[in-house]
Design an enzyme around this catalytic site. Structure first.
Site, mmCIF file in Angstrom:
data_model
loop_
_atom_site.group_PDB
_atom_site.id
_atom_site.type_symbol
_atom_site.label_atom_id
_atom_site.label_comp_id
_atom_site.label_asym_id
_atom_site.label_seq_id
_atom_site.Cartn_x
_atom_site.Cartn_y
_atom_site.Cartn_z
ATOM 1 N N GLU A 232 0.809 -1.610 0.242
ATOM 2 C CA GLU A 232 0.067 -0.254 0.344
ATOM 3 C C GLU A 232 0.935 0.965 -0.264
ATOM 4 O O GLU A 232 0.718 2.351 -0.478
ATOM 5 C CB GLU A 232 -0.595 0.197 1.222
ATOM 6 C CG GLU A 232 -2.541 0.852 1.029
ATOM 7 C CD GLU A 232 -3.246 0.755 1.975
ATOM 8 O OE1 GLU A 232 -3.828 -0.469 2.011
ATOM 9 O OE2 GLU A 232 -3.079 1.029 2.945
ATOM 10 N N HIS B 79 5.062 -26.797 3.683
ATOM 11 C CA HIS B 79 4.702 -28.057 3.387
ATOM 12 C C HIS B 79 3.198 -27.503 2.143
ATOM 13 O O HIS B 79 2.526 -27.564 1.871
ATOM 14 C CB HIS B 79 4.158 -28.931 4.572
ATOM 15 C CG HIS B 79 4.868 -29.138 5.267
ATOM 16 N ND1 HIS B 79 5.690 -30.421 5.029
ATOM 17 C CD2 HIS B 79 5.956 -28.828 6.770
ATOM 18 C CE1 HIS B 79 6.665 -30.865 5.831
ATOM 19 N NE2 HIS B 79 6.765 -30.019 6.466
ATOM 20 N N LYS C 122 -12.788 2.224 -2.929
ATOM 21 C CA LYS C 122 -14.099 2.855 -2.145
ATOM 22 C C LYS C 122 -15.013 3.277 -3.179
ATOM 23 O O LYS C 122 -16.141 3.212 -2.377
ATOM 24 C CB LYS C 122 -13.133 3.495 -0.858
ATOM 25 C CG LYS C 122 -12.190 2.526 -0.177
ATOM 26 C CD LYS C 122 -11.873 3.598 1.263
ATOM 27 C CE LYS C 122 -10.858 3.051 1.948
ATOM 28 N NZ LYS C 122 -10.104 3.679 2.992
#
Ligand code: F6P
Length: 535
Positions: A354, A385, A493
């Site tokens: 960001e 894994h 937004k």
């Protein structure tokens, strides 16, 4: 899609020259032969190892040479890094888009500006009042749990720190639950884990304009204020607000005594040191929080004073830029080999992507080179894994930060560290034994750094987090981007607000959007979904 040219065009001659010099050096294939670099320089490990406070950083297994490091430092100098660090530490403007300083460094100093000190004292006092039962919930009950309502920087830092320090002997601990995204299942889960009458709800939002946080706050207030016996008053409050927007907190009905303000100049993703850290105080106590700040302050002092070739955050930023812009490696993995640090990758992902995931420079011109790498990570053993196969043998090279913790020196802790070092060594050494199995051949020569912490204390954690924050600031200076704004996130937004507005008003036909989005919206609104499966 247009590819970045990987050369700065808008700035000084010195910067352009440094950049060109690095491009020339990057063409040398011997830099990628890590085993040979070690063979040719017996001092390599010590030369590329830096100890600062509780952190030892070993950068020797990176694709760098002394010439590369000098050229990177030349680039840092040509970018005015020393002066920018000075400005950051002096509280001068470093966020040109908003014409602001970035006060997170001042916020964590022991001796700091009066206004910051007063705000700090206030949220310490409120935490103490709840701990001492001088303040109760609005039901007249003592606080035994906290729910943090917030997202992004108003969530990730506190979550990381609380988890990391949970194992410590601290006073006044109370569990903290997190309500981050708008999600009914999350809300139900949190409420199933708390006694709402004995819970303090902390609305954490710098802007108090983030719709997910406001919706969650509304949903929680709706539930709490309608319970029998809810009677807020002086020293009886179930809500506090950590915010830079005091007026909005007042509009939520939170009295000034329970608003924990902090400065607008503290960036959201750099805010855990401010009142946003209030849940940390509630869970770990004032002393722990203060030691966390001190650790960060130690690292800041190192950042401001150490020469660049021995400066942890500067080195890490320079190597990341080397990989991103000159070796064309687009990803970067951070792998804590300690479950207590399991939220570090998520916190760093927001911090870096960001802050420096930008396509415009500080003057608003297009940036002609790549910026933030794709940051990802996981607790080390789980990642072994999951994605280590691709690290060892896939055709893409991904630079890695391994993070290990030495104390407690138990058998299991040692086993974790052994695994971490085994991975780092194997990435570098690979295997070329084709007699056994050709498919098993791993090329090796893959770069990684190791950060070894003496322990996981509030102090060392403060140092580690400030190290990454300062690394990101350094990247922003060299990439010439503003690391304290997020226009891309804001754009998303705004679109959500627009769609929501038209949905509520029943005016979708007036929504200015594409056909795909419109069709999907119609699909969401239509009622021909299948019968949901019974749980
Ligand atoms: O993700 C965008 C952002 O603005 C972040 O920078 C910030 O940490 C987060 O939203 C939450 O913002 P606020 O604290 O204002 O609710």
């Amino acid at each position: 899609m247009e590819q970045p040219q990987n050369t700065p065009t808008t700035d000084s001659l010195a910067r352009r020259q440094a950049w060109k010099h690095l491009q020339k050096l990057a063409a040398d294939p011997s830099l990628r032969q890590l085993r040979d670099l070690f063979a040719h320089d017996p001092q390599r490990t010590s030369k590329y190892t830096v100890r600062q406070g509780a952190i030892l950083g070993d950068f020797s297994k990176n694709w760098v040479s002394d010439a590369v490091l000098s050229a990177l430092i030349e680039l840092a100098n040509a970018s005015g890094l020393s002066e920018k660090i000075h400005r950051l530490h002096n509280g001068e403007v470093v966020n040109p888009a908003e014409n602001r300083a970035a006060a997170h460094v001042l916020q964590r100093r022991r001796h700091t500006h009066k206004a910051i000190e007063a705000q700090r004292q206030h949220f310490y006092q409120v935490a103490e009042d709840y701990h001492n039962h001088n303040c109760l919930t609005a039901f007249g009950e003592p606080v035994e749990a906290v729910v943090n309502i917030g997202i992004g920087g108003s969530f990730l830092g506190p979550q990381l720190v609380i988890d990391a320090l949970t194992g410590l002997q601290t006073s006044g601990r109370c569990p903290v639950h997190f309500l981050s995204s708008v999600d009914d299942s999350l809300l139900e889960k949190v409420f199933s884990q708390i006694n709402p009458r004995r819970t303090l709800f902390c609305v954490s939002s710098k802007s108090l304009g983030t719709s997910e946080t406001l919706r969650n706050t509304e949903a929680v207030m709706q539930r709490i204020t309608t319970l029998d016996g809810y009677q807020p008053g002086e020293n009886r409050q179930s809500f506090v607000a950590a915010t830079a927007n005091q007026d909005a907190a007042a509009r939520l009905g939170i009295p000034a005594s329970h608003v924990l303000p902090f400065a607008h100049s503290i960036g959201g993703r750099f805010s855990l040191w401010s009142a946003i850290g209030f849940p940390i105080l509630m869970s770990a106590g004032a002393e722990t929080f203060s030691r966390l700040l001190q650790g960060a302050e130690n690292l800041d002092e190192h950042y401001a004073s150490a020469p660049f070739h021995r400066n942890l955050p500067v080195l890490m930023a320079l190597f990341s830029i080397w990989y991103r812009n000159f070796m064309q490696l687009s990803a970067y993995a951070v792998l804590p080999y300690d479950a207590r640090l399991k939220h570090l990758p998520a916190w760093l992902q927001q911090l870096m992507m960001e802050s420096v995931g930008k396509g415009r420079d500080v003057r608003g011109h297009p940036v002609p080179y790549s910026t933030s790498p794709w940051v990802f990570g996981e607790h080390g053993q789980l990642s072994q894994h999951a994605f280590f196969q691709a690290f060892h043998q896939g055709n893409d090279v991904i630079p890695v930060d391994f993070i290990g913790v030495r104390q407690p020196a138990t058998e299991n802790q040692r086993f974790l560290l052994v695994n971490m070092l085994a991975q780092s060594a194997t990435l570098m050494n690979g295997t070329h034994d084709q007699r056994t199995d050709r498919h098993a051949c791993c090329p090796g020569n893959r770069p990684s750094s190791v950060l070894l912490l003496d322990d996981l204390s509030p102090r060392s954690l403060g140092q580690l987090l400030a190290l990454y924050e300062n690394m990101v600031f350094t990247q922003s200076v060299i990439w010439d981007v503003n690391c304290f704004d997020q226009p891309g996130v804001e754009l998303g937004k705004r679109m959500a607000r627009q769609i929501d507005h038209h949905l509520q008003a029943g005016t979708l036909e007036a929504l200015n959007t594409d056909d795909s989005t419109r069709a999907l919206l119609q699909e969401i609104l239509s009622d021909h979904t299948q019968e949901p499966e019974k749980p």
